[in-house]
Motif scaffolding. Structure first.
Motif, PDB file in Angstrom:
ATOM      1  N   LEU A 118       1.645  15.043 -13.184  1.00 19.64           N
ATOM      2  CA  LEU A 118       0.498  15.533 -13.956  1.00 19.64           C
ATOM      3  C   LEU A 118       0.306  17.032 -13.781  1.00 19.64           C
ATOM      4  CD1 LEU A 118      -2.149  12.684 -13.396  1.00 19.64           C
ATOM      5  CD2 LEU A 118      -1.015  13.289 -15.541  1.00 19.64           C
ATOM      6  N   ASN A 119       0.530  17.525 -12.573  1.00 20.84           N
ATOM      7  CA  ASN A 119       0.312  18.946 -12.288  1.00 20.84           C
ATOM      8  C   ASN A 119       1.569  19.795 -12.486  1.00 20.84           C
ATOM      9  OD1 ASN A 119      -2.364  18.410 -11.562  1.00 20.84           O
ATOM     10  ND2 ASN A 119      -1.759  17.903  -9.453  1.00 20.84           N
ATOM     11  N   GLY A 120       2.690  19.150 -12.839  1.00 17.38           N
ATOM     12  CA  GLY A 120       3.930  19.892 -13.026  1.00 17.38           C
ATOM     13  C   GLY A 120       4.530  20.379 -11.736  1.00 17.38           C
ATOM     14  N   ASN A 121       4.273  19.690 -10.655  1.00 16.36           N
ATOM     15  CA  ASN A 121       4.785  20.095  -9.351  1.00 16.36           C
ATOM     16  C   ASN A 121       6.003  19.257  -8.973  1.00 16.36           C
ATOM     17  OD1 ASN A 121       2.631  21.937  -9.067  1.00 16.36           O
ATOM     18  ND2 ASN A 121       1.297  20.289  -8.294  1.00 16.36           N
ATOM     19  N   ASP A 122       6.731  19.758  -7.968  1.00 22.88           N
ATOM     20  CA  ASP A 122       7.900  19.023  -7.482  1.00 22.88           C
ATOM     21  C   ASP A 122       7.461  17.847  -6.614  1.00 22.88           C
ATOM     22  OD1 ASP A 122       9.571  20.831  -8.730  1.00 22.88           O
ATOM     23  OD2 ASP A 122       9.670  22.152  -6.961  1.00 22.88           O
ATOM     24  N   VAL A 178       0.837  -1.203   0.000  1.00 22.59           N
ATOM     25  CA  VAL A 178       0.000   0.000   0.000  1.00 22.59           C
ATOM     26  C   VAL A 178       0.875   1.257   0.000  1.00 22.59           C
ATOM     27  CG1 VAL A 178      -1.653   1.353   1.348  1.00 22.59           C
ATOM     28  CG2 VAL A 178      -1.993  -1.108   1.058  1.00 22.59           C
ATOM     29  N   GLN A 179       1.909   1.270   0.818  1.00 24.01           N
ATOM     30  CA  GLN A 179       2.785   2.445   0.878  1.00 24.01           C
ATOM     31  C   GLN A 179       3.493   2.685  -0.454  1.00 24.01           C
ATOM     32  OE1 GLN A 179       5.369   1.972   4.251  1.00 24.01           O
ATOM     33  NE2 GLN A 179       3.682   1.987   5.743  1.00 24.01           N
ATOM     34  N   MET A 180       3.951   1.634  -1.107  1.00 22.48           N
ATOM     35  CA  MET A 180       4.585   1.789  -2.419  1.00 22.48           C
ATOM     36  C   MET A 180       3.583   2.305  -3.444  1.00 22.48           C
ATOM     37  SD  MET A 180       6.976  -1.640  -2.574  1.00 22.48           S
ATOM     38  CE  MET A 180       7.430  -1.302  -4.267  1.00 22.48           C
ATOM     39  N   ALA A 181       2.361   1.760  -3.386  1.00 18.86           N
ATOM     40  CA  ALA A 181       1.325   2.207  -4.323  1.00 18.86           C
ATOM     41  C   ALA A 181       1.007   3.686  -4.114  1.00 18.86           C
ATOM     42  CB  ALA A 181       0.074   1.347  -4.162  1.00 18.86           C
ATOM     43  N   LEU A 182       0.853   4.113  -2.864  1.00 18.68           N
ATOM     44  CA  LEU A 182       0.537   5.509  -2.575  1.00 18.68           C
ATOM     45  C   LEU A 182       1.689   6.431  -2.967  1.00 18.68           C
ATOM     46  CD1 LEU A 182      -1.293   5.231   0.882  1.00 18.68           C
ATOM     47  CD2 LEU A 182      -2.281   5.344  -1.405  1.00 18.68           C
ATOM     48  N   ARG A 183       2.924   5.965  -2.759  1.00 17.08           N
ATOM     49  CA  ARG A 183       4.085   6.782  -3.148  1.00 17.08           C
ATOM     50  C   ARG A 183       4.078   7.022  -4.662  1.00 17.08           C
ATOM     51  NH1 ARG A 183       7.356   3.900  -0.758  1.00 17.08           N
ATOM     52  NH2 ARG A 183       7.309   5.010   1.231  1.00 17.08           N
ATOM     53  N   ASN A 184       3.759   5.984  -5.418  1.00 15.55           N
ATOM     54  CA  ASN A 184       3.680   6.133  -6.871  1.00 15.55           C
ATOM     55  C   ASN A 184       2.535   7.050  -7.281  1.00 15.55           C
ATOM     56  OD1 ASN A 184       5.857   4.462  -7.215  1.00 15.55           O
ATOM     57  ND2 ASN A 184       4.658   2.652  -7.771  1.00 15.55           N
ATOM     58  N   VAL A 185       1.429   6.991  -6.524  1.00 13.43           N
ATOM     59  CA  VAL A 185       0.297   7.883  -6.817  1.00 13.43           C
ATOM     60  C   VAL A 185       0.696   9.340  -6.608  1.00 13.43           C
ATOM     61  CG1 VAL A 185      -2.002   8.592  -6.055  1.00 13.43           C
ATOM     62  CG2 VAL A 185      -1.484   6.159  -6.347  1.00 13.43           C
ATOM     63  N   VAL A 186       1.396   9.602  -5.498  1.00 18.50           N
ATOM     64  CA  VAL A 186       1.863  10.974  -5.222  1.00 18.50           C
ATOM     65  C   VAL A 186       2.777  11.461  -6.335  1.00 18.50           C
ATOM     66  CG1 VAL A 186       3.252  12.381  -3.655  1.00 18.50           C
ATOM     67  CG2 VAL A 186       1.577  10.778  -2.724  1.00 18.50           C
ATOM     68  N   GLU A 187       3.724  10.614  -6.742  1.00 16.75           N
ATOM     69  CA  GLU A 187       4.645  11.010  -7.805  1.00 16.75           C
ATOM     70  C   GLU A 187       3.901  11.272  -9.115  1.00 16.75           C
ATOM     71  OE1 GLU A 187       7.525   7.934  -8.040  1.00 16.75           O
ATOM     72  OE2 GLU A 187       8.497   8.436  -6.121  1.00 16.75           O
ATOM     73  N   SER A 188       2.917  10.423  -9.415  1.00 16.80           N
ATOM     74  CA  SER A 188       2.146  10.604 -10.650  1.00 16.80           C
ATOM     75  C   SER A 188       1.332  11.889 -10.604  1.00 16.80           C
ATOM     76  CB  SER A 188       1.225   9.398 -10.870  1.00 16.80           C
ATOM     77  OG  SER A 188       1.972   8.205 -11.022  1.00 16.80           O
ATOM     78  N   LEU A 189       0.725  12.200  -9.444  1.00 17.86           N
ATOM     79  CA  LEU A 189      -0.053  13.440  -9.315  1.00 17.86           C
ATOM     80  C   LEU A 189       0.840  14.672  -9.494  1.00 17.86           C
ATOM     81  CD1 LEU A 189      -2.411  12.584  -6.306  1.00 17.86           C
ATOM     82  CD2 LEU A 189      -3.096  12.977  -8.679  1.00 17.86           C
ATOM     83  N   CYS A 190       2.036  14.621  -8.922  1.00 16.20           N
ATOM     84  CA  CYS A 190       2.964  15.747  -9.061  1.00 16.20           C
ATOM     85  C   CYS A 190       3.392  15.922 -10.519  1.00 16.20           C
ATOM     86  CB  CYS A 190       4.181  15.533  -8.174  1.00 16.20           C
ATOM     87  SG  CYS A 190       3.821  15.648  -6.407  1.00 16.20           S
ATOM     88  N   TYR A 210       0.229  20.055  -2.629  1.00 20.44           N
ATOM     89  CA  TYR A 210      -0.477  20.760  -3.704  1.00 20.44           C
ATOM     90  C   TYR A 210      -1.910  20.247  -3.740  1.00 20.44           C
ATOM     91  CZ  TYR A 210       4.321  21.757  -5.156  1.00 20.44           C
ATOM     92  OH  TYR A 210       5.628  22.147  -5.175  1.00 20.44           O
ATOM     93  N   LYS A 211      -2.743  21.052  -4.375  1.00 18.40           N
ATOM     94  CA  LYS A 211      -4.154  20.696  -4.484  1.00 18.40           C
ATOM     95  C   LYS A 211      -4.308  19.422  -5.302  1.00 18.40           C
ATOM     96  CE  LYS A 211      -8.652  22.804  -5.250  1.00 18.40           C
ATOM     97  NZ  LYS A 211      -9.402  24.025  -5.656  1.00 18.40           N
TER      98      LYS A 211
END
Length: 414
Positions: free
Chosen positions: A57-61, A43-55, A82-83
């Motif tokens: 997509l939004n062009g954030n660090d 779960v933690q690995m999956a969530l970490r990848n989700v955070v990276e993917s969201l960043c 970020y939002k």
């Protein structure tokens, strides 16, 4: 059955079952812990990848520190700073969890900094089974103003337990064994109690019979001596004979109960030849019986034991030979290599192979349909076996169509 073996069996069985239960609980607990650790890492690995993917997509660090926290056993949060877009989050969560084989139902939400509350996202069923896991409809929020989303697995524990597979089967087998053992223990204790009741009843009954039997025997003897006619004497003799037979059965029951209780009289040297000469005397002159006797013992030959028990053992074998034999009784006795062997043979019907161990059981008699030509309680050979064991000896039987031989073997003959 004696109390000591029963207690030993109960204690040993109980300790064994407790040990099996403790080991089973330990290994199941270890298996659950391993599954839970693997689930948490996935779960933690999956969530970490989700955070990276969201960043991305939004062009954030991407956050430099670990953005994932596990607040409870089944609640995880991921900080983005970020939002967060709910539609993108929904797609990414489902994709990442499926990629790692996580089939647990979950619900998620996003923290809104402007309203300072958790915005509930959705309940996602990964197994397509409605009603299996109930959504809570709300998620707790942190006391801070960061952007983050939370994911909650309401059926995590049940899901991990259901995935144990072989451990569920072994736990079921252990439970069945425990139930069977408890039932078997109950049956054993119940049978033990019934056996004690039966034994106490027989002991009390035989003791109560001894006094009236002795009185009746004396009365029958007086009647025979004072009878004036031959007919009266005949019936008096019949009374004495039948009372003597009944007294013999009562005496045998009493002697058997003594062996069952494990009580023995004083162990003394037994002069074997003298006892055998005394026991065989009434059998030498039986009508219609060919008596064959060969005692290769000196007068000084002795064994250790209870003389009364040894005499009764030999008498029972000779008595059975007279009852079941047709025309021959053979007695042989010898001492070889420190062992005393006493053999009693007869030419009666062959004992079936499957019955040769059963005939030594208490109250057991070979089934012969409705034929009851030989009277008895089935205690004679039982007494022979128990009596021989009490003197550290044994009894064996060999049977053929022509001859049946019972062999008594006693150690330490001198």
């Amino acid at each position: 059955m004696k109390n000591t073996p029963i207690r030993f069996l109960v204690v040993l069985g109980t300790l064994s079952m407790v040990a099996i239960l403790v080991v089973q609980v330990y290994w199941v607990s270890e298996a659950i812990n391993k599954q839970e650790e693997q689930f948490n890492r996935s779960v933690q690995m999956a969530l970490r990848n989700v955070v990276e993917s969201l960043c991305e997509l939004n062009g954030n660090d991407i956050p430099s520190s670990d953005p994932i926290d596990q607040l409870s056993n089944n609640y995880f949060i991921a900080r983005t700073n970020y939002k967060i877009d709910l539609s993108s989050l929904d797609y990414l969560l489902k994709a990442e969890l499926q990629k790692r084989g996580i089939a647990q139902d979950y619900e998620y939400g996003v923290y809104d900094c402007q309203t300072d509350r958790m915005v509930y996202g959705d309940f996602v069923s990964m197994q397509d089974q409605n009603g299996k896991t109930k959504p809570t409809g709300k998620l707790p929020k942190l006391i801070n103003d960061e952007y983050y989303f939370g994911i909650y697995f309401p059926g995590k524990t049940a899901g991990i337990v259901s995935s144990l597979g072989i451990w569920q089967l072994t736990s079921l087998l252990t439970l069945l064994i425990l139930i069977f053992f408890t039932y078997a223990l109950f049956v054993i204790l119940k049978q033990k109690r019934l056996s004690e009741i039966q034994r106490d009843f027989i002991n009390n009954m035989t003791h109560e019979f001894k006094t009236p039997l002795a009185t009746l025997q004396v009365s029958a003897e007086v009647l025979e001596n004072e009878a004036s006619g031959e007919r009266q004497k005949k019936y008096a003799r019949i009374m004495r004979s039948e009372l003597g037979r009944l007294d013999k059965h009562v005496h045998q029951l009493l002697e058997t109960s003594v062996l069952d209780y494990g009580k023995s009289k004083a162990v003394v040297p037994i002069r074997v030849k003298a006892v055998l000469d005394r026991v065989v005397e009434p059998f030498r002159a039986l009508p219609g019986i060919q008596w064959n006797e060969k005692i290769n013992l000196t007068d000084e030959c002795t064994i250790s034991g209870d003389p009364a028990i040894f005499e009764t053992i030999v008498f029972n074998l000779l008595d059975n030979a007279a009852k079941y034999g047709e025309s021959l009784i053979r007695l042989t006795a010898s001492k070889e290599a420190g062992l005393l062997e006493v053999k009693v043979s007869n030419d009666g019907r062959e004992i079936p192979r499957k019955e040769r161990t059963r005939i030594f059981r208490k109250f057991y008699r070979i089934h012969q349909g409705d034929l009851h030509d030989v009277k008895g309680f089935g205690l004679g050979l039982y007494f022979v076996r128990q009596g021989a064991r009490s003197m550290h000896g044994k009894v064996t039987v060999v049977s053929s169509p022509d001859l049946t031989t019972f062999t008594l073997t006693f150690p330490k003959a001198s």
